[in-house]
Each structure stands twice: as structure tokens, then as C-alpha cells.
Enzyme design. Sequence first.
Site, PDB file in Angstrom:
ATOM      1  N   ARG A  67      61.860  56.568  43.622  1.00 41.85           N
ATOM      2  CA  ARG A  67      61.817  55.128  43.328  1.00 41.85           C
ATOM      3  C   ARG A  67      63.211  54.554  43.088  1.00 41.85           C
ATOM      4  O   ARG A  67      64.221  55.242  43.186  1.00 41.85           O
ATOM      5  CB  ARG A  67      60.905  54.896  42.131  1.00 41.85           C
ATOM      6  CG  ARG A  67      59.443  55.172  42.457  1.00 41.85           C
ATOM      7  CD  ARG A  67      58.603  55.313  41.201  1.00 41.85           C
ATOM      8  NE  ARG A  67      58.702  54.129  40.356  1.00 41.85           N
ATOM      9  CZ  ARG A  67      58.290  54.085  39.093  1.00 41.85           C
ATOM     10  NH1 ARG A  67      57.770  55.165  38.516  1.00 41.85           N
ATOM     11  NH2 ARG A  67      58.409  52.981  38.388  1.00 41.85           N
TER      12      ARG A  67
ATOM     13  N   GLY B  50      52.970  26.338  56.792  1.00 40.94           N
ATOM     14  CA  GLY B  50      51.742  26.677  57.529  1.00 40.94           C
ATOM     15  C   GLY B  50      50.630  27.250  56.666  1.00 40.94           C
ATOM     16  O   GLY B  50      50.847  27.690  55.545  1.00 40.94           O
TER      17      GLY B  50
ATOM     18  N   ARG C 276      44.039  32.874  58.868  1.00 38.52           N
ATOM     19  CA  ARG C 276      43.564  34.200  59.257  1.00 38.52           C
ATOM     20  C   ARG C 276      43.997  35.324  58.314  1.00 38.52           C
ATOM     21  O   ARG C 276      43.500  36.443  58.395  1.00 38.52           O
ATOM     22  CB  ARG C 276      44.025  34.520  60.688  1.00 38.52           C
ATOM     23  CG  ARG C 276      43.154  33.838  61.743  1.00 38.52           C
ATOM     24  CD  ARG C 276      43.622  34.184  63.126  1.00 38.52           C
ATOM     25  NE  ARG C 276      44.795  33.391  63.523  1.00 38.52           N
ATOM     26  CZ  ARG C 276      45.657  33.755  64.452  1.00 38.52           C
ATOM     27  NH1 ARG C 276      45.521  34.908  65.087  1.00 38.52           N
ATOM     28  NH2 ARG C 276      46.679  32.974  64.751  1.00 38.52           N
TER      29      ARG C 276
ATOM     30  N   ALA D 134      59.284  78.072  29.414  1.00 37.72           N
ATOM     31  CA  ALA D 134      58.142  77.401  30.047  1.00 37.72           C
ATOM     32  C   ALA D 134      57.183  76.892  28.976  1.00 37.72           C
ATOM     33  O   ALA D 134      57.004  77.497  27.927  1.00 37.72           O
ATOM     34  CB  ALA D 134      57.430  78.379  30.968  1.00 37.72           C
TER      35      ALA D 134
ATOM     36  N   GLY E 226      52.879  19.290  62.686  1.00 34.00           N
ATOM     37  CA  GLY E 226      53.641  19.954  63.745  1.00 34.00           C
ATOM     38  C   GLY E 226      55.041  20.357  63.316  1.00 34.00           C
ATOM     39  O   GLY E 226      55.542  19.924  62.277  1.00 34.00           O
TER      40      GLY E 226
ATOM     41  N   ALA F 202      57.929  26.907  56.358  1.00 35.29           N
ATOM     42  CA  ALA F 202      56.984  27.763  55.616  1.00 35.29           C
ATOM     43  C   ALA F 202      55.844  26.940  55.026  1.00 35.29           C
ATOM     44  O   ALA F 202      55.375  27.192  53.929  1.00 35.29           O
ATOM     45  CB  ALA F 202      57.728  28.507  54.516  1.00 35.29           C
TER      46      ALA F 202
END
Length: 426
Positions: A300, A12, A16, A390, A78, A10
Site C-alpha cells: 500500500r 453529462g 447507463r 516465535a 449540447g 463534465a
Amino acid sequence: MENIITVIMAAGKGTRMKTNKSKVVHKIYGKELVTRVVDLAERIGSDEIVAVVGHQKESVEEVLKGRVKFVEQKELLGTGHALMQAVPYLEGKKGKVVILYGDVPLIREDTLRKLINKSETESEYATLLTAIYDNPTGYGRIIRDIDGRVTEIVEEKDATDEQRKIREINSGIYCFDIPELLLAIKEITPNNAQGEYYLTDVIKIMSEKGLKTGALIVEDNTEILGVNDRIQLELLTRVLRMRINTEHMKNGVTIEDSNCTYIYDDVKIGRDTVIHPNTTIKDGVVIGENCEIGPNAYIREGCIIENNAKVGSFVELKKTKVGEGSKVPHLSYMGDCEIGKNVNIGCGTITCNYDGAEKHKTKIGDDSFIGSNVNLVAPVNVGKNVVVAAGSTITDDVPDNALSIARQRQLNKEGWSIKNKKTKKK
Ligand code: UD1
Ligand code: CA
């Protein structure tokens, strides 16, 4: 089973991605790519997990701390060089090392188990995970001898025209015998088109020594997809979505439109439950049988929905239990709420669970009917078989079997509008 050490590359750069953090901490379905890889490493029973970090390492360390050992690759020379950094954790160890990538998160646990199993049962010193691609451009090609044995991996830039026609590619995922790998990586040199230390060179080194190497061809090529830009990030999210949704459909759940149904990891859904479009169900939610969910529901974390319940449109639930046969049909937010059985929650009703500092609980007993547009100001307990009128704002507990009305009485001033309009005109 033998000792298993997993090394996750990890370090790299992720140019991009156009990001200020490491690309491996970008998320698909709410979980960092590299966290998914570590989850996988744990599930296959790794005795130790080593992450090779470099570029933007702080962001990787932050999400993985406590779960893995870190080694730093200061210069990106590499994949072979990356693995060399992990040598201190491999020295003196027997068993297998599994190589994974922080940006390749969708490999199935089963595939890795097969890879490790193949290396053990067939006594292979290197077992590669390979794939057959229609367009293999850019990948390392698998070279086999006339008996089909893997002898070498040739990188695109080093390949002959003939080798470039090979459609079997290297995924970059391997299982190696630790002692033999340690010997082989000492022999890697950067004498190649890219001037890099290629981890792939160990295959040739081992096979020339007469050590058995083999390959497992992955059945589902989407498992080895990696992320180099945000377009691939979206593609992987889509692959994961389809994979998860397919699993639920196989288990007897109806999903009307898989393209817009977002079910996160570790969700349980019972048979004959129907999920309408534009529904999101977060990690670990449990939904019973014969429920109806959505459209446009957002369920959720921490929710349990029991059998025969309904969670309808524009309903958000968080840490809420919806009891058997209960209905939250439309336009509600229920948070930190325990809803009993056969309860009806009227349209527009919400829990006011947050006082600006803390979250509080709401309880609603079995068979209660909550009218439309009710505010339940938590902490509050509504008993069983209650009717709440209500528009009420409920701040105090309601005893069983009561009718609760918590709103101002209506006042009608007769003739008021005619008089008022006339005065205004003057
Ligand atoms: C590598 C393989 C190639 C394979 C391909 C699959 C080598 C030489 N080639 O290609 O055969 O088909 O993967 O995608 O191994 N990394 C580091 N440090 C480095 C270099 C890379 O940590 O110095 C990490 C990267 O972050 C990435 C992974 O290793 O996660 C692979 O690197 P990448 O440059 O994408 O692979 P290639 O070398 O092109
Ligand atoms: Ca309301």
C-alpha cells in the site's frame, strides 16, 4: 508558450452508469476519472482549468474543489452549449483553449502536447484530435477537402450514407485559438437532427472564414476511450493496467502475469525485480532492484522496498520500509514500520500499529530475526542483531544483540489426557 486554458466538460448525465453520483467521479485505479483529466490538464501547463458541471455537480465539485474553476450548465443542450458556459473565463484572453472530457481520462500527456504544438507551429485556429476506427458508428466524421484540409465534422445522425463510410472520427478533444473560437461559438445554432448546440459546428464556421484548421490522428486509439457504463469503466482500468505494466516491463521489471498485476500510478520499480501474480502495488510505492514481490502481495501507499528484498505471499505492507536484503516472506501485516537491512520477518508476524485511536511506529534494526507469529505492539523498537522468539508478543523495546522471548513457558502435564478422557466416559 502561449496562454493555455483547459475546459473540461463534465455536465453529462451518465444514465447507463446507474449511479447516484456523477459518472466522472467513478474511479479507475483509485483515482476519479475527472481527477485524472485535471492531472493531465495541469501537466500540460494549463494556466487555468475550467470544469463545466451540471448533473450531480456536487460530487464533481467535491473532488475538484481548489483545483479548477466551476461553471454550471443547467440544461444539457449540447457540447457547444457546454462550452458557452465557460465563455466568461475565455473572454479577453489570447492563446489556446484545450477541450477535454471528464469521462475520457487516458489521453497521454505527450499526445496533448503534440496537439498544442501542431496548432502553434502550423498556425491552426482549430486542431482536432481524430482517430481511424474500423467501426466509426456513433461518432462525428471528419470531412476533408481534396487537399486533405479539415472542413467540417458531421455527426452520425446528420450524416449522409456516403459520409457515414468515413472512418476518421472526432475524438471530441481539440485545441482552439481563443479569440476565434469565441467568435465562432456565437454562430452555432441548434438546427440539426438532435436540436443541440454542436461544438463541432465551429470547424465549418472557421474553415468557411478561411481560418486554417487541422487534425492530429491519434496513434493509440485507447487514449480516447470514454466511460458510459461500468463495462467501459472496467475496460479502461484494463487499458491503464496494461499501459503501466508495459512501461515497467520495458524498464527491466519481470511481470509474470500482467493480467493480474495491479500497479497503480507513479510507482518506481528497479531492474530485475520480479513481480509474481495477484500483486497490488499502490500509488507512489518505490521498489528497488532485484526484489521479489508476491504472489498475493498487497503493497500500500508510502512503502519503500530496497534492493534485493523479498515481499512474499499474503503480505500486506503500509507505510513501511523494507531495508536492503530483508525478507517478509509470508502471511504478515507490517504497518508504519521501518525494517533495517538483512532482517527476516517470520511467517505470520504482524505489527499491531493501531490502538483504536492512533497509529504507532515499529522499528526493527539491521540483521534481526523475528520468529514466526510474533506480534509487535507499537510503538516499539527492536534493536540490531536481535532474535525474537516465535509466538512472542513484544510490547517493550528490545536492545541490540538480545534474544527476546515474550510468551508463557510451555507446561506439559504428563498423563493428563488418558486420565481426562477416562473421567469423561464415566
Ligand atoms: C461528441 C461529438 C462527436 C464526437 C464524440 C466523441 C459533438 C456535437 N459531437 O459527440 O463528434 O465523435 O463527442 O465522443 O460535440 N457534455 C456536456 N454537456 C452537454 C453535452 C455533453 O457537458 O450538453 C459532455 C458529456 O458529459 C461528455 C462530452 O460532453 O463528457 C461528450 O458528450 P456526448 O454526448 O458523449 O458526445 P456527443 O455529442 O455524442
Ligand atoms: Ca499472527
